[in-house]
Design a protein around this motif. Sequence first.
Motif, short mmCIF file in Angstrom:
data_model
loop_
_atom_site.label_atom_id
_atom_site.label_comp_id
_atom_site.label_asym_id
_atom_site.label_seq_id
_atom_site.Cartn_x
_atom_site.Cartn_y
_atom_site.Cartn_z
N MET A 114 -5.22 14.11 -3.38
CA MET A 114 -4.59 12.98 -4.05
C MET A 114 -4.56 11.76 -3.15
N GLY A 115 -4.24 11.96 -1.87
CA GLY A 115 -4.23 10.85 -0.93
C GLY A 115 -5.62 10.27 -0.73
N ALA A 116 -6.63 11.15 -0.65
CA ALA A 116 -8.00 10.67 -0.48
C ALA A 116 -8.48 9.90 -1.70
N ALA A 117 -8.15 10.39 -2.90
CA ALA A 117 -8.55 9.71 -4.13
C ALA A 117 -7.90 8.33 -4.22
N PHE A 118 -6.62 8.25 -3.87
CA PHE A 118 -5.94 6.96 -3.89
C PHE A 118 -6.56 6.01 -2.87
N GLY A 119 -6.89 6.53 -1.68
CA GLY A 119 -7.51 5.69 -0.67
C GLY A 119 -8.85 5.14 -1.11
N VAL A 120 -9.66 5.96 -1.80
CA VAL A 120 -10.96 5.50 -2.30
C VAL A 120 -10.78 4.39 -3.33
N VAL A 121 -9.85 4.58 -4.27
CA VAL A 121 -9.62 3.56 -5.30
C VAL A 121 -9.05 2.29 -4.68
N TRP A 122 -8.19 2.44 -3.69
CA TRP A 122 -7.65 1.26 -3.00
C TRP A 122 -8.77 0.47 -2.33
N TRP A 123 -9.65 1.16 -1.64
CA TRP A 123 -10.75 0.48 -0.95
C TRP A 123 -11.76 -0.08 -1.94
N TRP A 124 -11.93 0.57 -3.09
CA TRP A 124 -12.92 0.16 -4.08
C TRP A 124 -12.51 -1.13 -4.79
N ARG A 125 -11.28 -1.17 -5.33
CA ARG A 125 -10.87 -2.34 -6.10
C ARG A 125 -9.45 -2.81 -5.78
N LEU A 126 -8.52 -1.90 -5.61
CA LEU A 126 -7.11 -2.27 -5.58
C LEU A 126 -6.79 -3.27 -4.49
N LYS A 127 -7.35 -3.10 -3.30
CA LYS A 127 -6.99 -3.97 -2.18
C LYS A 127 -7.41 -5.41 -2.41
N ASP A 128 -8.40 -5.63 -3.26
CA ASP A 128 -8.90 -6.98 -3.50
C ASP A 128 -8.33 -7.61 -4.77
N GLU A 129 -7.75 -6.80 -5.65
CA GLU A 129 -7.37 -7.33 -6.96
C GLU A 129 -5.89 -7.19 -7.28
N VAL A 130 -5.31 -6.02 -6.99
CA VAL A 130 -3.98 -5.77 -7.51
C VAL A 130 -2.92 -6.60 -6.83
N PHE A 150 0.84 -1.21 0.00
CA PHE A 150 0.00 0.00 0.00
C PHE A 150 0.87 1.25 0.00
N ILE A 151 1.86 1.30 0.87
CA ILE A 151 2.74 2.47 0.95
C ILE A 151 3.53 2.63 -0.34
N GLY A 152 4.06 1.51 -0.84
CA GLY A 152 4.85 1.59 -2.07
C GLY A 152 4.04 2.05 -3.26
N LEU A 153 2.82 1.54 -3.39
CA LEU A 153 1.97 1.96 -4.51
C LEU A 153 1.57 3.42 -4.38
N HIS A 154 1.32 3.85 -3.15
CA HIS A 154 0.99 5.26 -2.93
C HIS A 154 2.16 6.16 -3.30
N GLU A 155 3.38 5.79 -2.91
CA GLU A 155 4.54 6.59 -3.23
C GLU A 155 4.82 6.59 -4.73
N THR A 156 4.63 5.45 -5.39
CA THR A 156 4.81 5.40 -6.84
C THR A 156 3.78 6.26 -7.55
N THR A 157 2.55 6.26 -7.05
CA THR A 157 1.51 7.11 -7.63
C THR A 157 1.85 8.58 -7.46
N LEU A 158 2.38 8.96 -6.29
CA LEU A 158 2.79 10.35 -6.08
C LEU A 158 3.93 10.73 -7.02
N PHE A 159 4.87 9.80 -7.23
CA PHE A 159 5.96 10.07 -8.16
C PHE A 159 5.42 10.30 -9.57
N TRP A 160 4.52 9.45 -10.01
CA TRP A 160 3.89 9.61 -11.33
C TRP A 160 3.16 10.95 -11.43
N SER A 161 2.42 11.29 -10.39
CA SER A 161 1.65 12.53 -10.41
C SER A 161 2.55 13.77 -10.44
N ARG A 162 3.62 13.76 -9.62
CA ARG A 162 4.48 14.93 -9.53
C ARG A 162 5.45 15.05 -10.71
#
Length: 263
Positions: free
Chosen positions: A182-198, A144-156
């Motif tokens: 950005m953190g809230a949007a990532f958290g919503v997507v993680w709870w919606w699908r990412l945590k169960d699939e990725v 979770f932390i790694g994907l969040h940091e990678t997403t921030l890198f992509w965004s920035r």
Amino acid sequence: MEKWKGAEKRPISRTVLVSSFHLFTLAILGLLLPLSLLLLARLSNAPQLLPFIPHPSLPFTIISFLVDFHPPLLHILISSICLLALLHALTGRDIRPSILVSWTALWVLQFCVGTAVEATIFAGVWPVVAGEGRLTWDQRALFFIGLHETTLFWSRTVVRPLVDDTVYGESREETAAQRVVMGAAFGVVWWWRLKDEVEILGLVVEEKAKVGMAIDVTDFVCLSLYYITLGMGAVRIVKGMVWLLKLCIVRETAQCIDNGDKV
């Protein structure tokens, strides 16, 4: 006097509208990277489901095409972004791709996510075995932390320069509101699908070996992306611990100096 007040209100409302559009665009385009990993997770499981769908539809045909002809550009692009994010986390080196490279990466991810993820939903392609119950809590936290940091890198690194240049014509400093959204949007997507699939990216090789399916290069690419993301999370945690240690040392040093001055 009323005309003057109306002239003052219009620029303010326009500024709020532009800022809101800028913030919304950053959040949406920033989520393209985690959604791309979601797409890879679904495509890695799609071959197990394709033979059991009796009546193919247009979305099903798209999925079948993507499974049979894995787009190498998508795998190379996501792998490059994850590796560059890890390199940036390890070295702290500022990485700034050119405008052409950034636009190309953005459009490739947007096209793949916009067509394939929606097609998987309509075709009913879901992971056969999710990561729930197979991964430990520390692996989940690191991912979770790694994907969040990678997403921030992509965004920035990729998204922000393009959006700033398009909306404002110049680069802008990142604000606290943007980080929160950005953190809230990532958290919503993680709870919606990412945590169960990725998380299946880390289990795809094992699961395919169990059912006797052939393991190809793309499966190992998905597995590598999973461990790169774990490494990104580990680096972030270590950096956080080092920062806390330095903060404690600075405070203790300041207290010692204050006590020496008092004496």
